[in-house]
Design a protein around this motif. Structure first.
Motif, mmCIF file in Angstrom:
data_model
loop_
_atom_site.group_PDB
_atom_site.id
_atom_site.type_symbol
_atom_site.label_atom_id
_atom_site.label_comp_id
_atom_site.label_asym_id
_atom_site.label_seq_id
_atom_site.Cartn_x
_atom_site.Cartn_y
_atom_site.Cartn_z
ATOM 1 N N PHE A 83 0.842 -1.207 0.000
ATOM 2 C CA PHE A 83 0.000 0.000 0.000
ATOM 3 C C PHE A 83 0.879 1.260 0.000
ATOM 4 O O PHE A 83 0.715 2.176 -0.810
ATOM 5 C CB PHE A 83 -0.891 -0.075 1.249
ATOM 6 N N ILE A 84 1.882 1.282 0.867
ATOM 7 C CA ILE A 84 2.785 2.442 0.944
ATOM 8 C C ILE A 84 3.636 2.548 -0.323
ATOM 9 O O ILE A 84 3.876 3.630 -0.848
ATOM 10 C CB ILE A 84 3.669 2.363 2.213
ATOM 11 N N TYR A 85 4.050 1.390 -0.835
ATOM 12 C CA TYR A 85 4.832 1.395 -2.073
ATOM 13 C C TYR A 85 4.033 2.061 -3.200
ATOM 14 O O TYR A 85 4.536 2.905 -3.931
ATOM 15 C CB TYR A 85 5.213 -0.038 -2.475
ATOM 16 N N ASP A 86 2.749 1.680 -3.283
ATOM 17 C CA ASP A 86 1.900 2.263 -4.336
ATOM 18 C C ASP A 86 1.671 3.759 -4.122
ATOM 19 O O ASP A 86 1.595 4.517 -5.080
ATOM 20 C CB ASP A 86 0.545 1.551 -4.396
ATOM 21 N N ILE A 87 1.546 4.170 -2.870
ATOM 22 C CA ILE A 87 1.374 5.597 -2.596
ATOM 23 C C ILE A 87 2.590 6.364 -3.111
ATOM 24 O O ILE A 87 2.474 7.400 -3.752
ATOM 25 C CB ILE A 87 1.164 5.849 -1.083
ATOM 26 N N GLU A 88 3.758 5.791 -2.849
ATOM 27 C CA GLU A 88 4.984 6.455 -3.262
ATOM 28 C C GLU A 88 5.165 6.446 -4.772
ATOM 29 O O GLU A 88 5.605 7.435 -5.348
ATOM 30 C CB GLU A 88 6.182 5.741 -2.621
ATOM 31 N N ASN A 89 4.821 5.352 -5.381
ATOM 32 C CA ASN A 89 5.198 5.183 -6.790
ATOM 33 C C ASN A 89 4.083 5.316 -7.809
ATOM 34 O O ASN A 89 4.348 5.568 -8.970
ATOM 35 C CB ASN A 89 5.896 3.833 -6.974
ATOM 36 N N ASN A 90 2.837 5.124 -7.381
ATOM 37 C CA ASN A 90 1.748 5.145 -8.368
ATOM 38 C C ASN A 90 0.681 6.189 -8.047
ATOM 39 O O ASN A 90 -0.478 6.015 -8.346
ATOM 40 C CB ASN A 90 1.109 3.760 -8.455
ATOM 41 N N HIS A 91 1.100 7.281 -7.412
ATOM 42 C CA HIS A 91 0.129 8.291 -6.998
ATOM 43 C C HIS A 91 -0.437 9.064 -8.190
ATOM 44 O O HIS A 91 0.114 8.991 -9.292
ATOM 45 C CB HIS A 91 0.760 9.218 -5.958
ATOM 46 N N PRO A 92 -1.524 9.830 -7.985
ATOM 47 C CA PRO A 92 -2.126 10.586 -9.095
ATOM 48 C C PRO A 92 -1.117 11.538 -9.744
ATOM 49 O O PRO A 92 -0.181 11.998 -9.080
ATOM 50 C CB PRO A 92 -3.248 11.389 -8.424
ATOM 51 N N PRO A 93 -1.331 11.836 -11.024
ATOM 52 C CA PRO A 93 -0.316 12.566 -11.794
ATOM 53 C C PRO A 93 0.052 13.942 -11.231
ATOM 54 O O PRO A 93 1.196 14.358 -11.339
ATOM 55 C CB PRO A 93 -0.953 12.714 -13.181
#
Ligand code: ZN
Ligand code: ZN
Ligand code: FE
Length: 752
Positions: free
Chosen positions: A56-66
């Motif tokens: 979840f944190i990985y995605d926040i860091e790497n796949n956040h909104p543009p």
């Protein structure tokens, strides 16, 4: 094992679709807990299996909104848990006194909104203010923080039931999109004649398109202010626009619906394609095609166009299917700031525009289009800023270390201001030339506005060493705060260090127009060494005279004469050079006396003035109507088939303490080549190469003396692509670590 972890996420995380993103992510990983906005950023607590929390944190860091940008994710607490939450929820925003949340810059319309804009079945079909959390206005509509509708110019538009539903649905793309609106409840466009009388029609945009096709000039209100628009293929209307705007040679920017359209008149490489389509949507300088439908007087004497893609739905509706390009130049009259209010625009542009396409979404502060170009440094392509405004402001520059809050008021001609909160530095949008009273007003307004929305409370002011700059005088008038005047070129150097987060001693090669020197002369060709505390001027281009001072900056024949005088004495004034022939005999007599005796002839080491003088000597140009024009034209006429090792002679006089660059041999070489009829492309490239070799040679001496190998390149002359790319190459090959600007411009717009 189940844990409950609480995180604080800082950065640009509000008004960019961040909470719905976190919400959906929690759903995907089947995590419970909550998320809310507060004045420090976004806080979230998630409960679930440890490896899922990690993902979840990985995605926040790497796949956040543009539009989001994260500066830190801090773990506030981590506990074993036995499942205290039953779901994941978005909680109400909290307000905390210490406001550190950051405001996003204005952004181009996103692909989802664009699809809806042209979808006849969508309820926002052809609605010119369509937006969502991933796109639309931000900085230009914010009156106060936190970023919430009542604190923006959208406060006058109560949402209809449909918009409200989207606004309140955490799973909707428009959840908490503050500017959300539709035809029913939102802003509208209308067309008027130049006196402000509305022209009744079914479709104001379609009508405006027709008028543009008929060769009319329109003032069009956009995102950060007005543009003056006209058909660039119509030479007559371009000429008329130049007359009305009182703008002789300065190129007009173009707005084009797609890269495909741009390719009809300009050459676009892969990197340029990317920066054209980047969310900032800047004006990108692109090489002209040999022939196209664009009239010559759009960018006379240059081999580039400044082109941008549409960034508002309104622009798309105007351009798509109608034009391959429109002129879209700042909506102002000569020297004034960009207009951004309907009433004032009607008043000030009524002699410039035939019609006005207006709308009623307010703009808080006028903001121009940004200008960039692509440069190649070694193997890397880089976006290089020329004017930093819409799309960039108020993005910050972060430095290492702690700094007391201050205000830097910049220079005078291409001014910006800068405020910092701890180690975050916020540079204002491009403001312009403060000698114009209205621009001076917007300078003061920008300071007030930035202070307000950043809640910054400066404890000191930094100003330019030039005592008579309007910015310096403003600083002196703020009696409550101490003022620190900084030498112009040292400020350029520090600005490039800050841009690259360098906090150690380095060398600065600063080539510029003119800046007030520590010895009272006009500097501009400087080799400095130092850090944030202090600097030493190790080398410079030998002084020459500027006969008439500011007059010579426009009438560059005088600079040509001055450089000839340095190299030959009076003997060359009668010779068969174009620069001589365009002066009357008595002018030559007066000028030579001024130069000889130093009457009203300040001394300068400025590189821009050397470019001016060379342009005059070879007969390329005798008069400039905008700063840097001669230098730009010399760059554009370079014969690229001639290699870097072809150059003129020069001397560097060094006495162990300082080095003075003597270019008299180069001037002699240029005169010789001119007299034997060598073409300007040949002379120009040899001249550029000479400067590049001079830099390399001086720097080798400096490295030996100071044991420093980090080099920053700054000053307006480094906007010159040939010069910056080749200087970078030659220095890198010589073992230097070379840094150029990336976050702020290399010209005076970066000084603050
Ligand atoms: Zn959108
Ligand atoms: Zn609505
Ligand atoms: Fe400068």
């Amino acid at each position: 094992m189940i844990r409950a972890n609480k995180y604080l996420i800082k950065g640009i995380v509000q008004g960019v679709g961040f909470r719905p993103f976190v919400y959906k992510l929690a759903m995907d990983y089947k995590l419970n807990g909550w998320v809310y906005n507060d004045s420090n950023g976004v806080t979230t607590e998630v409960e679930g299996e440890e490896d899922k929390i990690k993902k979840f944190i990985y995605d926040i860091e790497n796949n956040h909104p543009p539009l989001a940008s994260i500066t830190s994710i801090e773990l506030l607490s981590s506990k074993k848990s036995n499942g205290k939450y039953e779901e994941f929820s978005i909680r109400k925003s909290k307000t905390v006194d210490n406001r550190e949340a950051l405001i996003a810059a204005d952004t181009n319309v996103c692909s989802d909104c664009l699809r809806e804009l042209f979808d006849p079945k969508d309820r926002r079909y052809k609605y010119p203010f369509i937006n969502c959390t991933n796109c639309g206005p931000r900085y230009s509509i914010i009156e106060d923080i936190p970023y919430d509708r009542p604190y923006t110019t959208m406060k006058y538009f109560p949402m209809c039931a449909d918009c409200k539903k989207e606004y309140e649905d955490p799973l909707d793309r428009r959840f908490h999109a503050q500017p959300v609106a539709c035809e029913k409840c939102g802003p509208k466009v209308w067309l008027t004649d130049k006196t402000g009388n509305e022209i009744k029609c079914d479709n104001a945009i379609q009508k405006a398109v027709g008028l543009l096709k008929d060769g009319k000039i329109l003032a069009v209100k956009g995102l950060g202010g007005f543009h003056l628009m006209a058909d660039p293929s119509n030479e007559k209307v371009v000429k008329e626009l130049r007359r009305r705007k009182d703008r002789k040679g300065k190129p007009f920017a173009l707005l084009s619906p797609s890269v495909e359209s741009i390719k009809k008149f300009a050459i676009v490489n892969k990197h340029e394609h990317e920066i054209l389509e980047s969310i900032e949507r800047s004006i990108v300088l692109l090489k002209k095609k040999e022939s196209s439908a664009i009239a010559e007087n759009v960018a006379p004497g240059l081999n580039e166009y400044g082109v941008m893609l549409p960034y508002t739905p309104l622009h798309f509706l105007m351009l798509k299917g109608n034009f391959d390009a429109l002129i879209a130049t700042s909506g102002n009259t000569s020297g004034d700031p960009i207009q951004y209010e309907n009433k004032n625009a009607l008043k000030s542009l009524s002699n410039t525009a035939d019609y006005f396409l207006l709308h009623n979404r307010g703009i808080v502060i006028g903001i121009d289009d940004s200008i960039v170009r692509s440069i190649t440094l070694g193997n890397d392509k880089k976006t290089y800023l020329i004017r930093r405004a819409r799309g960039y402001t108020p993005k910050k520059v972060t430095l290492q270390g702690e700094y007391e809050s201050g205000l830097a008021v910049g220079v005078e001609l291409k001014d910006t201001v800068c405020l910092n909160r701890k180690n975050d530095f916020f540079v204002s949008q491009y403001i312009g030339d403060l000698k114009n009273l209205k621009i001076y007003d917007s300078f003061k307004k920008s300071i007030k506005h930035l202070k307000h929305i950043l809640e910054a409370n400066p404890k000191y002011i930094a100003s330019d060493l030039h005592p008579n700059f309007y910015s310096s005088r403003f600083a002196d008038e703020q009696k409550a705060l101490p003022v620190f005047p900084v030498q112009h070129h040292y400020a350029h150097m520090a600005s490039c260090m800050a841009d690259n987060n360098i906090n150690e001693k380095c060398i600065g090669v600063i080539f510029d127009g003119v800046g007030y020197g520590a010895d009272g002369n006009m500097w501009g060709g400087e080799f400095l060494v130092g850090d944030y505390n202090d600097y030493k001027r190790y080398g410079y281009f030998d002084y020459f005279k500027l006969p008439g001072g500011d007059v010579a900056v426009k009438d560059i024949r005088r600079i040509g004469m001055s450089l000839l005088y340095e190299a030959f004495g009076e003997s060359l004034f009668g010779q068969d050079l174009k620069v001589n022939k365009c002066l009357k005999e008595e002018e030559i007599t007066v000028l030579s006396k001024m130069i000889e005796k130093g009457i009203n002839s300040p001394l300068t080491s400025s590189l821009v003035r050397i470019f001016d003088g060379v342009a005059a000597i070879i007969g390329k140009r005798f008069e400039v109507d905008y700063e840097g024009q001669a230098a730009i034209e010399l760059e554009h006429c370079i014969d690229k088939s001639i290699g870097l090792d072809n150059k003129y002679e020069y001397e560097i006089n060094e006495d162990g303490e300082e080095a003075v660059v003597d270019i008299r041999k180069m001037i002699k070489g240029i005169v010789q080549d001119t007299l034997v009829g060598k073409d300007e492309g040949y002379i120009s490239v040899l001249f550029h190469n000479t400067i590049i070799f001079i830099v390399a040679e001086v720097l080798v001496k400096m490295r030996k003396k100071y044991k420093v190998d980090k080099v920053v390149l700054s000053g307006g002359v480094f906007l010159n692509k040939y010069l910056v790319e080749n200087t970078y190459d030659i220095l890198t090959k010589n073992g230097f670590k070379v840094y150029t600007h990336s976050q702020v411009p290399t010209n005076d717009g970066g000084i603050s």
